[in-house]
Design a protein around this motif. Structure first.
Motif, PDB file in Angstrom:
ATOM      1  N   LYS A 200      35.658  10.473  54.611  1.00  0.00           N
ATOM      2  CA  LYS A 200      35.990  10.899  55.940  1.00  0.00           C
ATOM      3  C   LYS A 200      36.563   9.922  56.750  1.00  0.00           C
ATOM      4  CE  LYS A 200      33.636  11.587  60.635  1.00  0.00           C
ATOM      5  NZ  LYS A 200      32.345  12.039  61.398  1.00  0.00           N
ATOM      6  N   GLU A 201      36.523   8.532  56.633  1.00  0.00           N
ATOM      7  CA  GLU A 201      36.912   7.447  57.211  1.00  0.00           C
ATOM      8  C   GLU A 201      38.438   7.248  56.894  1.00  0.00           C
ATOM      9  OE1 GLU A 201      35.364   6.153  59.764  1.00  0.00           O
ATOM     10  OE2 GLU A 201      33.862   7.425  59.309  1.00  0.00           O
ATOM     11  N   SER A 202      38.835   7.672  55.737  1.00  0.00           N
ATOM     12  CA  SER A 202      40.074   7.251  55.520  1.00  0.00           C
ATOM     13  C   SER A 202      41.021   8.615  55.398  1.00  0.00           C
ATOM     14  CB  SER A 202      40.401   6.845  53.957  1.00  0.00           C
ATOM     15  OG  SER A 202      39.966   7.854  53.091  1.00  0.00           O
ATOM     16  N   SER A 203      40.541   9.802  56.036  1.00  0.00           N
ATOM     17  CA  SER A 203      41.050  11.015  55.874  1.00  0.00           C
ATOM     18  C   SER A 203      42.184  11.007  57.137  1.00  0.00           C
ATOM     19  CB  SER A 203      40.216  12.238  55.951  1.00  0.00           C
ATOM     20  OG  SER A 203      39.375  12.088  57.151  1.00  0.00           O
ATOM     21  N   ASP A 204      43.220  11.753  57.016  1.00  0.00           N
ATOM     22  CA  ASP A 204      44.138  11.965  58.201  1.00  0.00           C
ATOM     23  C   ASP A 204      43.776  13.218  59.012  1.00  0.00           C
ATOM     24  OD1 ASP A 204      46.095  10.090  57.471  1.00  0.00           O
ATOM     25  OD2 ASP A 204      46.372  11.341  55.747  1.00  0.00           O
ATOM     26  N   ILE A 205      43.080  14.132  58.523  1.00  0.00           N
ATOM     27  CA  ILE A 205      42.725  15.174  59.067  1.00  0.00           C
ATOM     28  C   ILE A 205      41.234  15.623  58.981  1.00  0.00           C
ATOM     29  CG2 ILE A 205      43.214  17.682  59.197  1.00  0.00           C
ATOM     30  CD1 ILE A 205      46.066  17.340  58.251  1.00  0.00           C
ATOM     31  N   LYS A 206      40.566  15.940  60.009  1.00  0.00           N
ATOM     32  CA  LYS A 206      39.143  16.095  59.804  1.00  0.00           C
ATOM     33  C   LYS A 206      38.899  17.389  60.444  1.00  0.00           C
ATOM     34  CE  LYS A 206      38.206  11.184  60.428  1.00  0.00           C
ATOM     35  NZ  LYS A 206      39.222  10.895  60.195  1.00  0.00           N
TER      36      LYS A 206
END
Length: 307
Positions: A200-206
């Motif tokens: 989650k932390e490194s994702s660009d889109i959540k």
């Protein structure tokens, strides 16, 4: 054999619906409550007109921070007429300032929760230029797609974006429509690529399914109204209303998840709403309808990223 496979697909779609049918049978205020106001115009005083004002305020057409405008009365005043005319111009309707049948039909459709007018900027009209012809002012559309104020976009060179699903709110059956939607944007723009991540932390889109007030200052309003919303780059949040009746494919009275995902991903990439009714970035979508990317959507991305 074809009928057999169609039956399997239908069963899978219906199974998906069972997982995502709204659990709350008590509906909040619906856009449908505007129907009794049909035909109202400037000078009228009708019970419930404040709901029309609240609708137009929600999507940016009225600014009730002004001391001269009131959202809690039932008077059809000059401010409301001006807001109605702007709405009608944005949706290619007859600009009358009256809540006629066509305008009402558009307003009660399910739609994206991103406002059409943000901080006073009407992005749906920014690509129109005025020309005078024999004493008349005419508008010639240069392009229909639009961008967020400031042309917000992902940084140069940031062409691969990762997406993360909140599995606490997102059912497994809702993931494939999103994957297909990302693939369509990738193949049609030939610029972005996408991949899923578990981080989650490194994702660009959540991505997640939420209901009511879910902490982003954009509360959902229950079944049949606002379907989803997403934020401009580089925020990366995309939320769907968990109280909607979602489907995979065209099923009457249900919202096709892939169609809505395509629209909201457009916002994540930097597109605002389009005036082209066939474009995926048009703000409304009838229940039971399925849409795909349109040339206007692709041209918008190419113009925004100079590709």
């Amino acid at each position: 054999m074809a009928q057999y496979f169609q039956l399997i697909i239908s069963c899978i779609s219906l199974l998906f619906l069972l997982f995502l049918l709204p659990s709350n049978s008590e509906k909040p205020l619906s856009f449908q409550s505007l129907k009794h106001l049909k035909g109202c115009q400037k000078g009228d005083h009708l019970e419930g007109l404040h709901e029309l004002k609240q609708y137009l305020n929600k999507f940016g057409y009225l600014n009730y921070h002004s001391s001269k405008a009131h959202d809690d009365d039932d008077d059809f005043d000059d401010f409301l007429e001006a807001a109605m005319k702007t709405y009608q111009a944005n949706y290619n309707l007859n600009v009358t300032g009256t809540l006629d049948s066509e305008t009402l039909s558009k307003m009660v459709m399910p739609r994206c929760g991103v406002p059409d007018v943000i901080n006073g900027t009407n992005s749906m009209q920014t690509n129109r230029k005025a020309h005078h012809h024999r004493g008349r002012k005419e508008f010639h559309t240069v392009s229909h797609y639009s961008f967020f104020q400031g042309s917000l976009r992902w940084p140069a060179g940031k062409t691969h974006l990762t997406y993360w699903f909140d599995l606490a709110t997102t059912h497994q059956d809702s993931i494939p429509p999103f994957v297909r939607a990302f693939d369509k944007w990738a193949s049609n723009t030939q610029y972005f690529t996408f991949s899923e991540t578990q981080d989650k932390e490194s994702s660009d889109i959540k991505i997640g399914f939420e209901s009511g007030d879910h902490g982003d200052d954009n509360p959902f309003d229950g079944p049949g109204n606002v379907l989803a919303h997403a934020f401009a780059p580089t925020d990366g949040r995309l939320h769907c209303d968990s109280e909607e009746s979602w489907s995979i494919g065209a099923i009457p009275n249900y919202a096709d998840l892939e169609t809505v995902a395509l629209h909201e991903i457009g916002h994540l990439l930097g597109l605002d709403h389009s005036q082209v009714q066939d474009a995926i970035m048009f703000p409304t979508i009838p229940l039971g309808a399925v849409k795909d990317l349109h040339a206007d959507d692709v041209q918008g991305i190419k113009a925004l990223y100079n590709i």
